[in-house]
Design a protein around this motif. Structure first.
Motif, short mmCIF file in Angstrom:
data_model
loop_
_atom_site.label_atom_id
_atom_site.label_comp_id
_atom_site.label_asym_id
_atom_site.label_seq_id
_atom_site.Cartn_x
_atom_site.Cartn_y
_atom_site.Cartn_z
N PRO A 54 0.86 -1.18 0.00
CA PRO A 54 0.00 0.00 0.00
C PRO A 54 0.89 1.23 0.00
CG PRO A 54 -0.73 -1.58 1.65
CD PRO A 54 0.60 -2.08 1.16
N ASP A 55 0.53 2.22 -0.77
CA ASP A 55 1.19 3.51 -0.98
C ASP A 55 2.30 3.45 -2.03
OD1 ASP A 55 3.85 3.07 0.19
OD2 ASP A 55 3.04 3.52 2.15
N ASP A 56 2.59 2.26 -2.61
CA ASP A 56 3.55 2.19 -3.71
C ASP A 56 2.91 2.61 -5.04
OD1 ASP A 56 5.63 1.27 -2.16
OD2 ASP A 56 5.37 -0.84 -2.68
N SER A 77 -1.26 -5.01 -5.23
CA SER A 77 -0.25 -4.86 -4.19
C SER A 77 0.08 -6.25 -3.67
CB SER A 77 -0.80 -3.98 -3.05
OG SER A 77 0.13 -3.89 -1.99
N LEU A 78 1.35 -6.63 -3.77
CA LEU A 78 1.71 -7.97 -3.32
C LEU A 78 1.34 -8.19 -1.86
CD1 LEU A 78 5.20 -8.69 -4.93
CD2 LEU A 78 2.93 -9.09 -5.86
N THR A 79 1.50 -7.17 -1.02
CA THR A 79 1.26 -7.31 0.42
C THR A 79 0.25 -6.28 0.89
OG1 THR A 79 2.86 -5.69 1.27
CG2 THR A 79 3.73 -7.83 0.59
N ARG A 80 -0.16 -6.43 2.16
CA ARG A 80 -1.08 -5.49 2.78
C ARG A 80 -0.35 -4.48 3.68
NH1 ARG A 80 -6.59 -7.42 2.35
NH2 ARG A 80 -6.60 -9.41 1.25
N LEU A 104 -6.14 1.61 1.39
CA LEU A 104 -6.10 1.37 -0.06
C LEU A 104 -7.50 1.40 -0.66
CD1 LEU A 104 -3.46 -1.43 -0.72
CD2 LEU A 104 -3.50 0.84 -1.71
N LEU A 105 -8.45 0.79 0.01
CA LEU A 105 -9.83 0.82 -0.51
C LEU A 105 -10.36 2.25 -0.57
CD1 LEU A 105 -11.36 -2.33 1.23
CD2 LEU A 105 -10.74 -2.05 -1.17
N ALA A 106 -10.01 3.06 0.44
CA ALA A 106 -10.42 4.46 0.41
C ALA A 106 -9.77 5.18 -0.77
CB ALA A 106 -10.04 5.14 1.72
N ALA A 107 -8.50 4.90 -1.03
CA ALA A 107 -7.82 5.50 -2.18
C ALA A 107 -8.47 5.10 -3.48
CB ALA A 107 -6.34 5.11 -2.16
N SER A 244 -5.66 12.61 -7.75
CA SER A 244 -4.53 11.79 -7.30
C SER A 244 -4.11 12.15 -5.89
CB SER A 244 -3.36 11.98 -8.27
OG SER A 244 -2.16 11.51 -7.71
N ALA A 245 -4.02 13.44 -5.60
CA ALA A 245 -3.58 13.87 -4.27
C ALA A 245 -4.55 13.41 -3.19
CB ALA A 245 -3.43 15.39 -4.24
N GLU A 246 -5.84 13.51 -3.48
CA GLU A 246 -6.83 13.03 -2.50
C GLU A 246 -6.69 11.53 -2.30
OE1 GLU A 246 -11.65 12.68 -1.76
OE2 GLU A 246 -10.91 13.90 -3.43
N SER A 247 -6.46 10.81 -3.38
CA SER A 247 -6.30 9.36 -3.28
C SER A 247 -5.06 9.02 -2.45
CB SER A 247 -6.17 8.76 -4.69
OG SER A 247 -5.85 7.39 -4.62
N ARG A 248 -3.93 9.62 -2.78
CA ARG A 248 -2.70 9.30 -2.06
C ARG A 248 -2.78 9.70 -0.60
NH1 ARG A 248 1.64 6.93 -3.00
NH2 ARG A 248 3.68 7.43 -2.12
N SER A 249 -3.52 10.74 -0.31
CA SER A 249 -3.63 11.21 1.08
C SER A 249 -4.46 10.29 1.95
CB SER A 249 -4.20 12.63 1.10
OG SER A 249 -3.31 13.54 0.46
N GLN A 250 -5.05 9.24 1.38
CA GLN A 250 -5.77 8.26 2.18
C GLN A 250 -4.82 7.38 2.98
OE1 GLN A 250 -9.13 8.68 2.33
NE2 GLN A 250 -8.58 10.34 0.91
N HIS A 251 -3.53 7.39 2.62
CA HIS A 251 -2.55 6.55 3.33
C HIS A 251 -2.10 7.28 4.60
CE1 HIS A 251 -2.41 3.61 0.12
NE2 HIS A 251 -2.20 4.56 -0.76
N LYS A 252 -3.04 7.49 5.48
CA LYS A 252 -2.80 8.34 6.65
C LYS A 252 -1.88 7.68 7.67
CE LYS A 252 -7.32 10.48 5.94
NZ LYS A 252 -6.77 11.60 5.16
N SER A 253 -1.92 6.37 7.77
CA SER A 253 -1.06 5.69 8.74
C SER A 253 0.41 5.85 8.37
CB SER A 253 -1.41 4.21 8.83
OG SER A 253 -1.13 3.54 7.62
#
Length: 828
Positions: A54-56, A77-80, A104-107, A244-253
């Protein structure tokens, strides 16, 4: 298994674009989105993007593919992301992987792409693709990538990373696997066991998305295919850079919030295999219906629907969409695009009619065998002529309705359904079995879900409605809806839960020096009037006081904590397993529940067997009272408290008034200075504490070109780098054979460095003043020894320590040697 796979694929394809999470609130597409969806009906091309975590993913490219080109796009994504860091809480390992799955689902809900996975577990950073493939099992993870390609049937496969080290080993492995799977997916001799479920698939070309983050602004990129992904859609009122920015910004952790981009944005690609385009990534590809023989009627119907769309009255497009539906239905069942485009069309019919269909449960959970009240609701919010034919309930009951859905005339129906006595307890399907090894192990009943982001809802309701003689079935997950006074209306998936959960506070229980430990168990009621007894099952010789606890929980959701005093056998040195058993009404069960609660995610829960590891070990502690300055999230403080330290958590705002002299030592949490640079305001006070005889231990912080560390508290110059040792078995060689830190109060031996998990450490110091004393030298295979993992410096009467050793992983994992080493550090 075939039916499960078909259902799982339908779950992904049912919305046409994007990958929904089951617990999301319904959203009516606006006219601009409907118009975009109509255009997409005429496109029959797909792109699968492949990376490791996630986030790659490249959200700019994904958003452009879906929005500008109307293509079906997916991210594999190979992994979670289980092995990553966590900026928003204390969750680690599989619980962090759960968070990142739903991020990722939010993105994907933002950028419109679909989400896929393999069963590979993110075991942490590795510098070697060979190590990654060995731990995962090369053939096992390759099979999952091949399955994803055969399911998704992409025209293009695009890799995020190349195969050239140095790189994260997972990144390199993702590129290697994509290249191998590109050929293997087309070969019926490879993984033939899949061919009862999917067909071989030959993608046209394999491309690499050339990275630009490490290139100079004036770098010559003329050798690569160039795509401007920075377009603007007036129907949506957004550029793809903003999406894109909104999507990428879902990776909040991961702290990946980014600014919106506007104007031209270029991406670059290089061909790797298959057809090799020279000027455009889609060169030579027909991505319209004309590529498919016998699809002329579909193309004509779609063209008429697009031309006739009136954004002011979308419902006028329902007849045209039904003609598209009729033409699609006439295609052969094995047509690669029939099922997907039928579902896209059905979604657009509902959107144009403003059709709202929902199935709510009156309670958020139910236990096996219980009765659940469902509130069914259907509303046609347009003049479109619709008739509700029937509703199919969980368990198979079919309610015949045969009533017109007149404009703004709600249909309501309340029904009771009974959960089967053997209903599966709700938990993420990849976490149903214990987590071990490099791949998630799946129950046989869940194997058909391999690669899907989540499993099916516990309960589903199907609505059948009719428009102009054509019948359409819409399946909805049963949800629970409530109102939060601040956040408003919220949704969560209905869940099947145990009658009683018995959750241990810790998965590892440490027994220093054979001491009796209090083991709390939190009992939670999944139903009203839950009563029975709870006890601990342990190896011979281990004692529990009392033997059991009787309990009674009056209402669903009630909780009660009971405590057991557990004593190991005298002289015990071997680990043991503890299992909590609940006897309720003659039924023996063992369930724990771990929850995730962050506002950007739906409520999430993992339910597994309630078990823990019992770990007796020798530990001598010289200090008692600890202050802990927290970072963005770890479990070091509670782990230390569990072995007898008196730990006081010191938030930054408390440092100004706190009398630090009362602490024997102060420990700073991981990334504390990254998350809260204001801690540096207290630098002089902390150093004064050290100078007066205190011990200050700072755990790792990050420092990079993108995120420089602008504040620090060390008494002498020290620069944190990006060095790490990923091999958790790497030899930790003392720099000095007489190093006092290894001698007291615990005499450390090589055994203390066995059993570590995931890594030795990360973000080691790269440069330091001569006042610092390095303690260990260590290295990954084939690399030079690193000495920056643990630095000790005298300052006045006290000691300052910087360490990149991964205590934040080792202590919660119950590694005795890590406890003993940290006890020595705190006692310096």
């Amino acid at each position: 298994m075939r039916n499960l796979l078909t259902f799982g694929m339908a779950l992904v394809m049912s919305v046409g674009i994007g990958t929904p999470a089951l617990a999301q609130a319904p959203r009516q597409p606006h006219a601009g989105e409907i118009a975009a969806g109509l255009r997409r009906l005429g496109v029959t091309g797909s792109v699968l993007y492949v990376a490791a975590h996630p986030d790659d993913e490249n959200t700019r490219f994904l958003a452009w593919l879906v929005g500008e080109r109307g293509l079906r796009a997916g991210y594999l994504s190979l992994t979670r992301g289980d092995g990553g860091q966590n900026l928003i809480g204390t969750e680690q390992d599989e619980m962090l992987g759960l968070i990142r799955t739903y991020e990722l689902l939010a993105a994907r809900r933002v950028d419109g792409a679909e989400q896929l996975f393999t069963r590979a577990r993110d075991f942490g950073y590795t510098k070697s693709a060979d190590e990654a493939l060995r731990i995962w099992g090369h053939d096992a993870v390759l099979a999952d990538v091949v399955l994803a390609i055969r399911r998704f049937q992409p025209d293009l496969i695009v890799t995020r990373f190349d195969t050239k080290p140095p790189n994260h080993g997972h990144h390199t492995a993702s590129a290697l696997l994509a290249a191998e799977a590109f050929k293997a997916a087309a070969d019926p001799k490879r993984f033939p066991e899949q061919l009862d479920l999917v067909k071989p698939w030959k993608a046209d070309r394999l491309l690499n998305n050339v990275p630009i983050w490490n290139r100079k602004p004036d770098a010559d990129m003329s050798a690569y295919l160039k795509v401007d992904v920075g377009g603007y859609d007036a129907l949506l009122g957004r550029s793809w850079g903003e999406v894109s920015a909104e999507s990428r910004s879902q990776h909040k952790s991961q702290g990946f919030g980014v600014p919106a981009e506007r104007g031209p944005q270029f991406e670059y690609f290089t061909p790797l295999d298959g057809t090799r385009p020279k000027a455009d990534v889609f060169e030579g590809l027909d991505l319209s219906w004309s590529r498919w023989k016998g699809s002329e009627a579909v193309a004509r119907a779609v063209d008429e629907a697009v031309k006739g769309f009136d954004a002011r009255v979308p419902s006028r497009s329902v007849p045209a969409l039904l003609r598209v539906h009729e033409a699609l239905s006439a295609l052969p069942d094995d047509h690669p695009w029939k099922a997907l485009k039928l579902r896209e069309t059905e979604s657009l019919v509902a959107a144009c009619a403003g059709l709202f269909l929902e199935a709510r449960a009156s309670e958020p959970v139910g236990v096996p065998g219980a009765s659940v009240k469902l509130n069914l609701f259907a509303l046609n919010r347009s003049p479109a002529a619709l008739k509700l034919v029937s509703v199919s309930l969980p368990g198979g009951e079919r309610v015949q309705v045969d009533a017109a859905l007149a404009e703004h005339a709600p249909f309501k129906l309340d029904k009771q359904v009974r959960l089967p006595e053997n209903a599966a307890i709700t938990t993420p399907y990849w976490l149903r079995k214990p987590v071990a090894g490099g791949m998630f192990a799946l129950d046989e009943a869940d194997r058909a879900l391999t690669g899907l982001p989540e499993g099916p809802s516990a309960l589903m309701v199907s609505f059948v409605y009719e428009a102009s003689g054509r019948r359409i079935t819409v399946t909805r997950p049963v949800v629970f809806v409530w109102t939060d006074p601040v956040r408003g209306e919220l949704y969560r998936a209905f869940e099947v839960v145990p009658s009683v959960t018995a959750t241990l506070e810790r998965d590892r229980v440490m027994f220093p020096n054979g001491a009796t430990q209090v083991v709390p168990v939190v009992l939670g009621a999944g139903r009203a009037e839950a009563r029975g007894k709870v006890r601990l099952e342990m190896p011979p010789g281990w004692k529990s006081e009392p033997v059991d606890h009787a309990f009674q929980l009056a209402a669903r959701g009630d909780e009660r904590t009971v405590q057991f005093k557990v004593t190991p056998p005298k002289g015990a040195t071997e680990k043991g397993r503890l299992r909590v058993v609940v006897d309720s009404g003659g039924r023996l069960e063992s369930w724990k529940v771990r929850t995730v609660a962050h506002e950007h995610l739906p409520p999430l829960a993992v339910r597994q067997a309630s078990e823990a590891t019992l770990i007796p070990f020798a530990l001598t502690t010289k200090v008692k009272r600890l202050g802990y300055i927290p970072g963005p999230g770890d479990k070091v403080a509670e782990s230390l408290a569990a072995v007898g330290y008196e730990v006081t958590v010191l938030p930054e705002e408390r440092l100004a008034s706190e009398k630090l002299e009362r602490f024997d030592a102060i420990l700073v949490g991981v990334r504390a200075f990254n998350a809260n640079p204001h801690i540096a305001v207290h630098r002089e006070k902390l150093l004064s504490y050290v100078k007066g005889g205190g011990r200050l231990v700072v755990q790792y912080n990050t420092n990079s070109r993108v995120g420089p560390l602008e504040s620090f508290v060390g008494p002498y110059p020290l620069e944190i780098g990006r060095d790490r040792v990923t091999d958790e078995t790497a030899v930790m060689t003392p720099v000095s054979a007489s190093e006092p830190l290894l001698l007291a109060p615990n005499r450390l031996t090589p055994a203390d460095f066995e059993g570590w998990v995931q890594e030795r450490g990360l973000y080691f110091a790269s440069k330091w003043n001569e006042q610092y004393r390095p303690v260990f030298a260590m290295n990954d295979a084939g690399e030079e020894p690193l000495r920056g993992s643990l630095l000790v410096a005298r300052h006045g009467k006290g000691v300052f320590v910087y360490t990149g050793l991964a205590f934040f992983r080792q202590l919660p994992a119950g590694v005795p040697g890590a406890y003993r080493l940290l006890a020595n550090i705190l006692a310096q």
